[in-house]
Design a protein around this motif. Structure first.
Motif, PDB file in Angstrom:
ATOM      1  N   LEU A 205       7.546  -2.966  26.736  1.00 19.91           N
ATOM      2  CA  LEU A 205       8.503  -1.855  26.833  1.00 19.91           C
ATOM      3  C   LEU A 205       8.548  -1.139  25.472  1.00 19.91           C
TER       4      LEU A 205
ATOM      5  N   ARG B 237      14.714  -5.479  32.022  1.00 19.42           N
ATOM      6  CA  ARG B 237      13.405  -5.015  32.524  1.00 19.42           C
ATOM      7  C   ARG B 237      13.574  -4.320  33.876  1.00 19.42           C
ATOM      8  N   GLU B 238      14.460  -4.876  34.735  1.00 23.25           N
ATOM      9  CA  GLU B 238      14.678  -4.269  36.065  1.00 23.25           C
ATOM     10  C   GLU B 238      15.235  -2.854  35.926  1.00 23.25           C
TER      11      GLU B 238
ATOM     12  N   GLN C  85      17.404   3.260  31.014  1.00 21.71           N
ATOM     13  CA  GLN C  85      17.219   2.787  29.647  1.00 21.71           C
ATOM     14  C   GLN C  85      18.331   1.809  29.278  1.00 21.71           C
TER      15      GLN C  85
ATOM     16  N   LEU D  82      10.716  -8.619  26.160  1.00 20.78           N
ATOM     17  CA  LEU D  82      10.598  -7.197  26.531  1.00 20.78           C
ATOM     18  C   LEU D  82       9.222  -6.634  26.151  1.00 20.78           C
ATOM     19  N   GLN D  83       8.238  -7.522  26.085  1.00 14.26           N
ATOM     20  CA  GLN D  83       6.889  -7.088  25.714  1.00 14.26           C
ATOM     21  C   GLN D  83       6.423  -5.967  26.639  1.00 14.26           C
TER      22      GLN D  83
ATOM     23  N   ASP E  13      12.500   3.040  25.820  1.00 10.50           N
ATOM     24  CA  ASP E  13      13.149   2.294  26.910  1.00 10.50           C
ATOM     25  C   ASP E  13      14.392   1.548  26.420  1.00 10.50           C
TER      26      ASP E  13
ATOM     27  N   VAL F 248      14.871  -0.823  33.413  1.00  9.01           N
ATOM     28  CA  VAL F 248      13.810   0.061  32.901  1.00  9.01           C
ATOM     29  C   VAL F 248      12.815   0.382  34.019  1.00  9.01           C
ATOM     30  N   ALA F 249      12.500  -0.639  34.834  1.00  8.33           N
ATOM     31  CA  ALA F 249      11.559  -0.414  35.942  1.00  8.33           C
ATOM     32  C   ALA F 249      12.134   0.619  36.907  1.00  8.33           C
TER      33      ALA F 249
ATOM     34  N   TRP G 115      17.497 -10.658  29.967  1.00  6.02           N
ATOM     35  CA  TRP G 115      16.344  -9.801  29.620  1.00  6.02           C
ATOM     36  C   TRP G 115      15.615  -9.347  30.886  1.00  6.02           C
ATOM     37  N   GLU G 116      15.606 -10.208  31.907  1.00  7.17           N
ATOM     38  CA  GLU G 116      15.004  -9.768  33.191  1.00  7.17           C
ATOM     39  C   GLU G 116      15.764  -8.560  33.734  1.00  7.17           C
TER      40      GLU G 116
END
Length: 737
Positions: free
Chosen positions: A554, A494-495, A502, A551-552, A581, A497-498, A490-491
């Motif tokens: 997003l 997030r990376e 997507q 994923l809070q 995302d 998306v950052a 999940w990290e």
């Protein structure tokens, strides 16, 4: 009907007892003497060489040959027999590799108690279960192995006992006895192979092959019989397909040749890149077909993103240049819209006939789907009838009676396995003469399966990825052994998306109560391990957990097959536009959703998907210039077969290699797609992967036989075998191709 084929056509109920015949019909799909003769043993037990009790599979019907080590009768009290009158017989059998407990209860104990004395040898059949952590067979059926005279024992010891694919209702040796009864009829079996072919390849005659497969004396007998029966299957099937190709080649079609300075030339000039070697080669094959006066039937297979649409579009432009129209059929509205978008983008002003800025020899590209507004639909239909529109892209709506073409020259079908015969024929009927047909599939099909299942189509393969496509890195995430890997997954999302990208999260089911997987009766149970006990992860639950947890913050949305089509389109549009995302979805995204900005995919419960399906799903990421990442999350233990499958997917990006693994894993089942009835499959001894040579040679022989004698007038045995193969059900399936 010649008297010759009568014996094999005889219904089993007139030869065997009505009860046995009924079970054979219902559970094994065997109705005639011929059916039973073609129900071959699955393997052979050598007397004296015992099945290993040590390797018994759980929950399966097994037949073992073993010796009774001891037998004990216990009495016990139970509800039915309160005064300690309940009886239980426990028999231990052994075969040198292991021991197995048999139990008999109640009145069922008397006969085995008399017969199963220590030292007795017998065949036992039943379902393996576990009781008190030990394997056992409860109430097995058994057959004592008695040898009276010396030579009977000799011949018993040397003989091979055939073990048949059996069912709970009918043990292997009962099937064996029934076969014994009908075996004399094998002499009357009509041989489908032309004598020249049979002798040329040194194959034994059919009656001999049937005798040897059911009553072999030696392993060489079995090998002879199998080699011969494999040829029958491969050859009869290939003759059926060769006849279809021959019939197609007799149909008239309009030859379409490209103009040197038409749309195609203008289109090629506009392309911002050069075609790959593969695209050029396949285009040539297609152009050669289009230039002949009988309809092309070609299967174009290529990896996701290998540029099939471009090759198809060039074929369509050739037909438009030659004064015809081309139609492209997609299985869903989303896909039709997407093809329409990508085709108009690739063509630019060449697709803007009659509009300002349209090129001089432009054409019109119209979209036709069921949900279009009335006005747009009227205009599209008008453009087709007048020939204004050279190219139409649509769903099944294209097939409706109202749709008329000016001159339909080419039909391109996308992902054809979702497409039936009626549709193909209905579309064919729209041309003044049968149009050319190009079928595209992104599911890599091993060569032999293509020869077997799509044998009526010539095959072209695109196996290079175009330049600029990024490689996809795939990793297995072992959730049970290493839970921290999941958190890391999940990290990674997030990376991505950052970094402005997507991600997809794919789950095996939707998660409302209509799911059948939620019904424990329907869910498949395998003893692979405990992970199987819980229902597969569901989109709605996972989306909820992710949005509240890892994923809070997003933008997470869901997509699945039971949503309203408009809602689905809206979700896809937002995702494509970059307004979402993370998309949590079922496999609806497997086909043709093109979002170049999506770079990561996490597949939950990845072991629930087939190898080819995982490969298809993975093809959705890495479509742009940024590298793709695919994480396969599973709770399966390291040593399980499921994990090995996932490792195979993670280590190779070659879809053809994976489709081979997939096929080996699933076995062929029934490549001809007949409903899996019990233990019966239309391919009995032919294994599509191992018998590649037989299939390839059979295809050549079949083509030669059909070319020389299209109606097979000189080969009555082959005609009979063909009729048997192409019973209704199969005929339809083959037609659907």
């Amino acid at each position: 009907m010649p008297a010759l084929e009568e014996p094999l056509k005889q219904p089993l109920k007139s030869v065997l007892g009505p009860a046995t015949a009924k079970v054979m019909a219902e559970h094994l799909g065997l109705h005639t003497v011929g059916d039973l003769l073609h129900h071959y043993p699955r393997r052979y037990e050598e007397r004296g060489q015992l099945t290993h009790l040590a390797d018994l599979p759980m929950d399966e019907h097994v037949t073992v040959v073993a010796q009774v080590a001891d037998a004990r009768l216990h009495t016990f009290a139970s509800a039915k027999a309160p005064r300690g009158k309940g009886q239980r017989l426990e028999v231990t059998i052994t075969d040198g590799s292991g021991r197995l407990q048999l139990v008999f209860f109640g009145n069922g104990v008397h006969k085995p108690h008399k017969e199963l004395l220590p030292g007795t040898r017998a065949m036992f059949a039943g379902k393996v279960s576990v009781f008190n952590r030990r394997l056992q067979l409860a109430h097995p059926a058994y057959e004592l192995l008695r040898g009276d005279s010396e030579e009977a024992v000799e011949s018993w010891a040397g003989a091979l006992i055939p073990l048949y694919p059996a069912t709970a209702k009918l043990e292997s040796w009962k099937i064996g006895k029934a076969v014994q009864t009908v075996l004399p009829s094998a002499q009357e079996a009509l041989d489908p192979l032309p004598p020249a072919l049979r002798e040329g390849r040194g194959l034994v005659p059919l009656p001999e092959a049937l005798l040897k497969i059911h009553r072999p004396h030696t392993k060489a007998d079995v090998a002879d019989a199998r080699a011969r029966l494999k040829w029958d299957e491969a050859f009869v099937l290939q003759v059926a397909l060769a006849r279809r190709r021959y019939a197609d080649s007799q149909l008239p079609a309009v030859a379409r040749t490209p103009k040197p300075d038409g749309l195609l030339a203008a289109f090629d000039d506009r392309l911002p890149f050069t075609l790959t070697e593969g695209q050029r080669k396949v285009s040539e094959e297609i152009f050669d077909d289009l230039a002949t006066e009988h309809p092309m039937h070609r299967l174009l297979q290529g990896e996701v993103g290998s540029g099939k649409t471009l090759v198809a579009l060039r074929a369509m432009l050739t037909v438009v240049d030659a004064g015809g129209q081309a139609a492209m059929l997609a299985p869903t509205e989303v896909l039709a819209q997407q093809h329409h978008r990508s085709v108009t983008e690739m063509m630019g002003e060449l697709a803007e006939k009659g509009m300002l800025g349209g090129a001089e020899h432009a054409t019109k590209v119209v979209l036709l789907t069921g949900s279009m507004g009335a006005a747009a639909r009227r205009q599209a239909l008008l453009d087709l009838v007048t020939g204004e529109a050279g190219i139409v892209i649509g769903t099944h709506a294209l097939i409706e009676d109202k749709v008329q073409f000016h001159d339909l020259g080419l039909v391109v079908v996308d992902e054809q396995h979702r497409f039936g015969v009626e549709q193909r024929d209905a579309l064919r009927g729209k041309g003044k003469q049968p149009p050319h047909l190009l079928v595209m599939t992104a599911t890599p099909i091993p060569r032999t399966v293509a020869m077997t299942v799509f044998g009526d189509l010539e095959t072209s393969v695109l196996d290079q990825l175009p330049a600029g496509r990024s490689p996809i890195a795939s990793h297995v995430v072992p959730a049970a052994d290493k839970p921290h890997f999941v958190a890391r997954a999940w990290e990674r999302v997030r990376e991505e998306v950052a970094g402005g990208h997507q991600a997809y999260v794919v789950c095996p089911r939707i998660g409302d109560d209509m799911d059948e997987a939620a019904d424990p009766k329907k869910a498949k149970k395998s003893p692979e391990d405990e992970a199987e006990k819980r229902p597969p992860l569901a989109v709605l639950d996972v989306a909820d957990q992710l949005a509240k947890g890892p994923l809070q913050g997003l933008r997470v949305e869901v997509l699945h097959g039971r949503m309203h089509p408009d809602d689905k389109d809206a979700v896809m549009r937002r995702f494509a536009a970059g307004e979402t995302d993370v998309l949590v979805a079922t496999t609806v995204i497997e086909v043709g959703v093109n979002v170049p900005n999506a770079t990561a995919m996490v597949i939950m419960d990845a072991d629930r998907f087939g190898v080819s399906q995982l490969h298809q799903l993975r093809g959705r990421v890495g479509r742009g210039s940024a590298p793709g990442l695919c994480l396969l999350v599973t709770e399966m233990p390291e040593a399980s077969a499921a994990r090995q499958r996932l490792n195979a997917v993670a280590t190779t990006l070659d879809g053809f290699e994976l489709s081979r693994i997939d096929l080996e894993q699933r076995r062929e089942g029934d490549v001809l797609g007949q409903a899996q009835s019990g233990a019966r499959s239309s391919l009995k001894v032919l294994a599509v992967i191992e018998d590649e040579e037989v299939i390839a040679e059979a295809r050549q022989e079949a083509a030669a036989v059909v070319a020389a004698d299209p109606d097979l007038t000189g080969l009555p045995g082959l005609r009979t075998a063909l009729d048997a193969l192409l019973d209704e059900e199969r005929e339809q399936y083959l037609e659907k191709g």
